[in-house]
Design a protein around this motif. Structure first.
Motif, PDB file in Angstrom:
ATOM      1  N   GLY A  77      14.493  43.877  59.617  1.00 29.93           N
ATOM      2  CA  GLY A  77      15.598  44.778  59.318  1.00 29.93           C
ATOM      3  C   GLY A  77      16.111  44.637  57.894  1.00 29.93           C
ATOM      4  O   GLY A  77      16.593  45.607  57.305  1.00 29.93           O
TER       5      GLY A  77
ATOM      6  N   ALA B 196      16.326  47.724  55.443  1.00 28.55           N
ATOM      7  CA  ALA B 196      17.626  48.075  54.881  1.00 28.55           C
ATOM      8  C   ALA B 196      17.566  48.141  53.354  1.00 28.55           C
ATOM      9  O   ALA B 196      18.124  49.065  52.742  1.00 28.55           O
ATOM     10  CB  ALA B 196      18.685  47.068  55.332  1.00 28.55           C
TER      11      ALA B 196
ATOM     12  N   GLN C 131      20.235  49.256  61.767  1.00 32.29           N
ATOM     13  CA  GLN C 131      20.381  48.568  60.477  1.00 32.29           C
ATOM     14  C   GLN C 131      21.355  49.348  59.586  1.00 32.29           C
ATOM     15  O   GLN C 131      22.206  48.760  58.913  1.00 32.29           O
ATOM     16  CB  GLN C 131      19.035  48.423  59.765  1.00 32.29           C
TER      17      GLN C 131
ATOM     18  N   ILE D  97      22.909  42.556  57.467  1.00 29.74           N
ATOM     19  CA  ILE D  97      21.884  42.652  58.505  1.00 29.74           C
ATOM     20  C   ILE D  97      21.757  41.358  59.303  1.00 29.74           C
ATOM     21  O   ILE D  97      21.695  41.372  60.530  1.00 29.74           O
ATOM     22  CB  ILE D  97      20.512  43.023  57.888  1.00 29.74           C
TER      23      ILE D  97
END
Length: 160
Positions: free
Chosen positions: A6, A10, A44, A82
């Motif tokens: 993630g 992101a 995310q 995250i």
């Protein structure tokens, strides 16, 4: 130390939003850019929104856009949004149960292993805090001048 995927998703999404020129982009379009699962990427993006890194707008022209200038978003901001802000190494004070261990001592402060790990984590966090999304954007544009145009074109295409 291993971060979840993630974080990568992101960071790349934030970079694409930097090139979107303040236009809201749906999670579906951002996910289609790299053939990612839209629902997972949306989680995310929601974490980034809670952290104030992106802003979310609903409606037919809705989506996500950067909430701050790329110069104001550090790589550490994204990682913490995250992964959370927990320390990677958490001293469990096992020395208390070892030879000569004492229950009244805070081994997080006295253990040389704990101190070394804390210094390493601090260096890692400082390095991430020293780099902004703008730094990454500028480096990519220097090596690949067509990247912003290509990103905008890809994001303008209908999501699959």
């Amino acid at each position: 130390m291993q971060m979840g995927e993630g974080v990568e998703w992101a960071l790349h999404s934030c970079l694409n939003l930097a090139w979107a020129e303040h236009q809201a982009v749906t999670a579906r379009k951002l996910a289609a850019f790299y053939d990612l699962p839209p629902a997972y990427l949306n989680r995310q993006l929601q974490a980034l929104a809670r952290a104030g890194i992106v802003a979310s707008t609903s409606g037919p022209r809705g989506g996500f856009r950067l909430a701050r200038a790329p110069e104001e978003i550090t790589l550490l901001d994204v990682v913490v949004a995250i992964e959370g802000g927990r320390e990677a190494f958490r001293c469990q004070q096992i020395m208390r149960d070892g030879p000569g261990g004492r229950s009244d001592v805070d081994y997080r402060r006295h253990c040389l292993v704990s101190q070394a790990m804390s210094r390493a984590e601090l260096a890692w966090r400082r390095e991430l805090a020293a780099q902004t999304l703008a730094d990454i954007r500028d480096s990519v544009e220097e090596k690949h001048p067509d990247a912003p145009r290509m990103a905008r074109n890809r994001l303008a295409q209908p999501a699959r």
